[in-house]
Scaffold this motif. Structure first.
Motif, PDB file in Angstrom:
ATOM      1  N   ARG A   1       0.835  -1.205   0.000  1.00 45.39           N
ATOM      2  CA  ARG A   1       0.000   0.000   0.000  1.00 45.39           C
ATOM      3  C   ARG A   1       0.868   1.251   0.000  1.00 45.39           C
ATOM      4  O   ARG A   1       1.970   1.273   0.537  1.00 45.39           O
ATOM      5  CB  ARG A   1      -0.910   0.011   1.229  1.00 45.39           C
ATOM      6  CG  ARG A   1      -1.953  -1.102   1.233  1.00 45.39           C
ATOM      7  CD  ARG A   1      -2.706  -1.130   2.543  1.00 45.39           C
ATOM      8  NE  ARG A   1      -3.684  -2.217   2.587  1.00 45.39           N
ATOM      9  CZ  ARG A   1      -4.290  -2.629   3.682  1.00 45.39           C
ATOM     10  NH1 ARG A   1      -4.031  -2.041   4.833  1.00 45.39           N
ATOM     11  NH2 ARG A   1      -5.166  -3.613   3.638  1.00 45.39           N
TER      12      ARG A   1
ATOM     13  N   SER B   1      -2.442   5.432   1.775  1.00 44.06           N
ATOM     14  CA  SER B   1      -3.277   4.360   2.302  1.00 44.06           C
ATOM     15  C   SER B   1      -2.833   3.951   3.706  1.00 44.06           C
ATOM     16  O   SER B   1      -3.660   3.684   4.584  1.00 44.06           O
ATOM     17  CB  SER B   1      -3.218   3.154   1.357  1.00 44.06           C
ATOM     18  OG  SER B   1      -3.981   2.076   1.845  1.00 44.06           O
TER      19      SER B   1
ATOM     20  N   ARG C   1      -4.634   3.831   7.860  1.00 43.10           N
ATOM     21  CA  ARG C   1      -4.594   2.741   8.836  1.00 43.10           C
ATOM     22  C   ARG C   1      -3.925   3.152  10.145  1.00 43.10           C
ATOM     23  O   ARG C   1      -4.408   2.822  11.229  1.00 43.10           O
ATOM     24  CB  ARG C   1      -3.848   1.541   8.253  1.00 43.10           C
ATOM     25  CG  ARG C   1      -3.677   0.412   9.266  1.00 43.10           C
ATOM     26  CD  ARG C   1      -3.012  -0.815   8.696  1.00 43.10           C
ATOM     27  NE  ARG C   1      -2.861  -1.835   9.722  1.00 43.10           N
ATOM     28  CZ  ARG C   1      -2.267  -3.002   9.546  1.00 43.10           C
ATOM     29  NH1 ARG C   1      -1.775  -3.316   8.362  1.00 43.10           N
ATOM     30  NH2 ARG C   1      -2.161  -3.864  10.536  1.00 43.10           N
TER      31      ARG C   1
ATOM     32  N   ARG D   1      -8.453   8.462   9.040  1.00 44.37           N
ATOM     33  CA  ARG D   1      -8.978   8.834   7.730  1.00 44.37           C
ATOM     34  C   ARG D   1      -8.785  10.324   7.446  1.00 44.37           C
ATOM     35  O   ARG D   1      -8.509  10.715   6.325  1.00 44.37           O
ATOM     36  CB  ARG D   1     -10.465   8.464   7.629  1.00 44.37           C
ATOM     37  CG  ARG D   1     -10.724   6.964   7.693  1.00 44.37           C
ATOM     38  CD  ARG D   1     -12.179   6.659   7.374  1.00 44.37           C
ATOM     39  NE  ARG D   1     -12.517   7.035   6.006  1.00 44.37           N
ATOM     40  CZ  ARG D   1     -12.287   6.278   4.939  1.00 44.37           C
ATOM     41  NH1 ARG D   1     -11.705   5.102   5.083  1.00 44.37           N
ATOM     42  NH2 ARG D   1     -12.655   6.684   3.742  1.00 44.37           N
TER      43      ARG D   1
ATOM     44  N   SER E   1      -5.271  10.829   6.513  1.00 45.82           N
ATOM     45  CA  SER E   1      -5.019  10.230   5.205  1.00 45.82           C
ATOM     46  C   SER E   1      -5.479  11.144   4.073  1.00 45.82           C
ATOM     47  O   SER E   1      -4.782  11.309   3.063  1.00 45.82           O
ATOM     48  CB  SER E   1      -5.747   8.887   5.102  1.00 45.82           C
ATOM     49  OG  SER E   1      -5.610   8.338   3.808  1.00 45.82           O
TER      50      SER E   1
ATOM     51  N   GLU F   1      -6.880   6.160  -5.448  1.00 44.01           N
ATOM     52  CA  GLU F   1      -7.128   6.038  -4.011  1.00 44.01           C
ATOM     53  C   GLU F   1      -8.108   7.102  -3.536  1.00 44.01           C
ATOM     54  O   GLU F   1      -8.975   6.834  -2.698  1.00 44.01           O
ATOM     55  CB  GLU F   1      -5.808   6.155  -3.244  1.00 44.01           C
ATOM     56  CG  GLU F   1      -4.921   4.925  -3.343  1.00 44.01           C
ATOM     57  CD  GLU F   1      -3.637   5.087  -2.543  1.00 44.01           C
ATOM     58  OE1 GLU F   1      -3.514   6.099  -1.815  1.00 44.01           O
ATOM     59  OE2 GLU F   1      -2.764   4.213  -2.631  1.00 44.01           O
TER      60      GLU F   1
ATOM     61  N   SER G   1     -11.747   6.285  -1.848  1.00 46.12           N
ATOM     62  CA  SER G   1     -12.163   6.752  -0.522  1.00 46.12           C
ATOM     63  C   SER G   1     -13.553   7.380  -0.563  1.00 46.12           C
ATOM     64  O   SER G   1     -14.252   7.450   0.452  1.00 46.12           O
ATOM     65  CB  SER G   1     -11.158   7.778   0.019  1.00 46.12           C
ATOM     66  OG  SER G   1     -11.155   8.943  -0.785  1.00 46.12           O
TER      67      SER G   1
END
Length: 573
Positions: free
Chosen positions: A114, A118, A122, A126, A129, A419, A423
């Motif tokens: 990833r 990404s 994790r 979020r 990110s 990505e 999302s």
């Protein structure tokens, strides 16, 4: 002082860093395990996830992360004197860049290849990110547009580089077929591929290509930029083994040979460093050394772009986990060596201090032109190679570095776009994502005219954005190390230093943009500052939380547990 002394000290520090510090990182901190099944095997698809020989993968990684930046940055930063640039390049490579690149590669391949964006979701959350992706997208946009302009200028100003620059593409295609389809011996393929590239350099020097004033109804500048983006778009969609891997590998070998030629010229000619160690007669308007040195030299000391390459493409091609040390850390060392060569060329490639001062009469002077001119003089003096051919060799090096970074950058930006849409619950086709990337990049490049000057519009933000991104990547690595109860100081110290310097530089730029009335860059700079602060706060929160959580199982113990469980299951059956 003789430039040979600088060269020997620099190379000795790089060698010690790889042989000692990277071994410590691999064994004690990241605990690289040959039994771990890498994403290249687990998710192999023949397009992006392809198990790759570590030398071939190193070539891809090294040339992708290098680009023109480790040439430009050091060749500009020597305006403060050669000593600060030398110390930052050597110490930064050994203790900062090597750790950052190896850490990003390890973290990504431990999480199915990833990307950093990404992984931020994790390990940070979020919100962090989403902001991380904003910074990444802007950085990749800067790289793709600016490098298109840099390559265009080199092809126009050094027409002898046209044939080897474009001829490298069919050579790479043949190398890919020879290695992956015909299964030829890698050494034989390497020798033939490099010989073909140098034959193209000789041909280019003999037959320089100068485009007419108008070609297909446009100027040479417009033609080259459009051609470069079309190439990068196509290359980013092809399976990595077809063009990306073989092109980068052969370029990496050829470029290392080019560096060897430059260093041999230094050994034989023994040129003198005509630039001062510390420049006390700075031209008017030159910014302060601290913090600007640490963002002017990004690639070549530590660079956030490396984390994007490590987690975007390299982690998906890692054959065995221990290969990460050679690919990641030694890839950073290769770039440090290029930066060292740039410093020597830009400070010892001129006859007198007066000649040097003519080039460095203002900040942001020097760059690729000083590297090519100074390096060509050193090679000519040491090896007797004609000045025109020496310039062709170095110009071709710069073009090939920049081009490999550009085609990797377009592929990475495509990943970021996909990505971002995922999302939001939208699965985007890679062709559509690539078109979006190209439309945005081409629009910015031509926003101020068909000469492509718009491509450098947001480039002044590259240094600070790049270094802020490096610190954000180190936040992710630090969170993972804390969760595993590993030695986190190896990442926290570089993280703190780089974040403080890059954040300070970003604040300095706010004042500059206000005073010059550059509102576009001011807005973007503020956006990047706010996003970075937010991600940093989320990251520190994640670190505190990770310290208070139960320790994650050690990777080696986990693998042993899985293997034991499999054996027991087999016995019961």
């Amino acid at each position: 002082m003789n430039a040979l002394i600088l060269l020997v000290i620099g190379l000795a520090m790089f060698a010690a860093g790889y042989l000692l510090y990277s071994r410590f990182l691999g064994r004690r901190v990241f605990q690289l395990n040959a039994s771990f099944r890498t994403p290249a095997h687990e998710l192999s698809d023949g397009v992006d996830y392809v198990p790759t020989n570590k030398y071939v993968l190193w070539g891809h990684h090294f040339t992708s992360v290098a680009g023109a930046a480790p040439i430009v940055g050091p060749a500009v930063a020597v305006i403060w004197g050669w000593l600060p640039a030398f110390l930052w390049v050597t110490l930064g490579t050994v203790f900062f860049a090597g750790m950052h690149d190896l850490g990003a590669l390890w973290a990504s391949q431990r999480n199915k290849g990833r990307s950093m964006g990404s992984l931020a979701a994790r390990y940070i959350g979020r919100r962090g990110s989403a902001l991380f992706l904003v910074v990444i997208f802007l950085l990749l946009l800067m790289v793709n547009t600016a490098f298109a302009v840099v390559i265009k200028d080199l092809l126009i100003n050094t027409p002898s580089a046209v044939i080897p620059a474009w001829g490298a593409i069919p050579v790479a295609l043949l190398v890919g077929v020879a290695v992956y389809r015909l299964r030829w011996n890698l050494v034989v393929v390497t020798v033939l591929g490099v010989a073909a590239l140098y034959a193209l350099i000789l041909l280019g020097d003999a037959v320089p290509i100068v485009l007419p004033e108008t070609i297909l109804g446009v100027s040479p500048a417009t033609f080259w930029i459009v051609a470069l983006f079309l190439y990068a778009g196509i290359a980013s969609l092809l399976p990595v083994w077809v063009l990306l891997q073989p092109r980068d590998y052969i370029n990496g070998v050829q470029l290392f040979i080019g560096l060897g030629v430059l260093f041999l010229g230094v050994l034989i000619a023994g040129p003198t460093l005509v630039a001062p160690a510390i420049n006390t007669a700075l031209p008017e308007g030159t910014p302060s050394l601290v913090p600007l040195l640490f963002v002017t030299i990004a690639c070549g000391a530590i660079s956030g772009f490396h984390g994007m390459v490590a987690s975007g493409t390299s982690s998906k091609q890692l054959d065995k986990e221990p290969d990460a040390r050679f690919v990641g850390y030694f890839g950073a060392v290769g770039e440090g060596m290029l930066a060292l060569g740039s410093i020597i060329a830009a400070t010892a490639g001129f006859q007198t201090l007066a000649q040097w001062e003519e080039i460095y009469h203002a900040f942001n002077q020097g760059g690729v032109a000083a590297f090519v001119a100074g390096g060509g003089n050193i090679i000519n003096a040491g090896l007797g190679i004609p000045a025109s051919l020496s310039a062709t060799i170095l110009a071709t090096m710069a073009v090939l570095f920049a081009a490999t970074t550009m085609d990797t950058g377009v592929r990475l930006q495509r990943f970021v776009v996909q990505e971002a849409f995922e999302s939001a619950g939208i699965k985007l086709n890679k062709l559509v994502a690539t078109v979006i990337v190209l439309v945005v990049a081409v629009s910015l490049t031509f926003s101020q005219g068909l000469d492509g000057s718009g491509g450098l519009t947001i480039w002044p933000l590259f240094g600070t954005t790049n270094q802020l991104l490096a610190s954000l990547t180190l936040i992710i690595v630090s969170v993972i190390l804390i969760r595993k109860r590993r030695n986190v100081w190896v990442s926290l110290i570089p993280l703190a230093f780089v974040f403080v310097m890059s954040f300070s530089a970003a604040l300095v730029q706010v004042g500059t943009f206000v005073s010059t009335g550059n509102w576009l860059l001011l807005v973007l700079d503020v956006v990047i500052i706010l996003a970075s602060v937010w991600v940093a706060i989320e990251g520190v929160t994640a670190m505190v939380k990770a310290r208070n959580e139960p320790q994650e199982p050690d990777d080696a113990d986990l693998l042993d547990h899985v293997a034991t469980a499999n054996v027991r299951t087999a016995r019961r059956e």
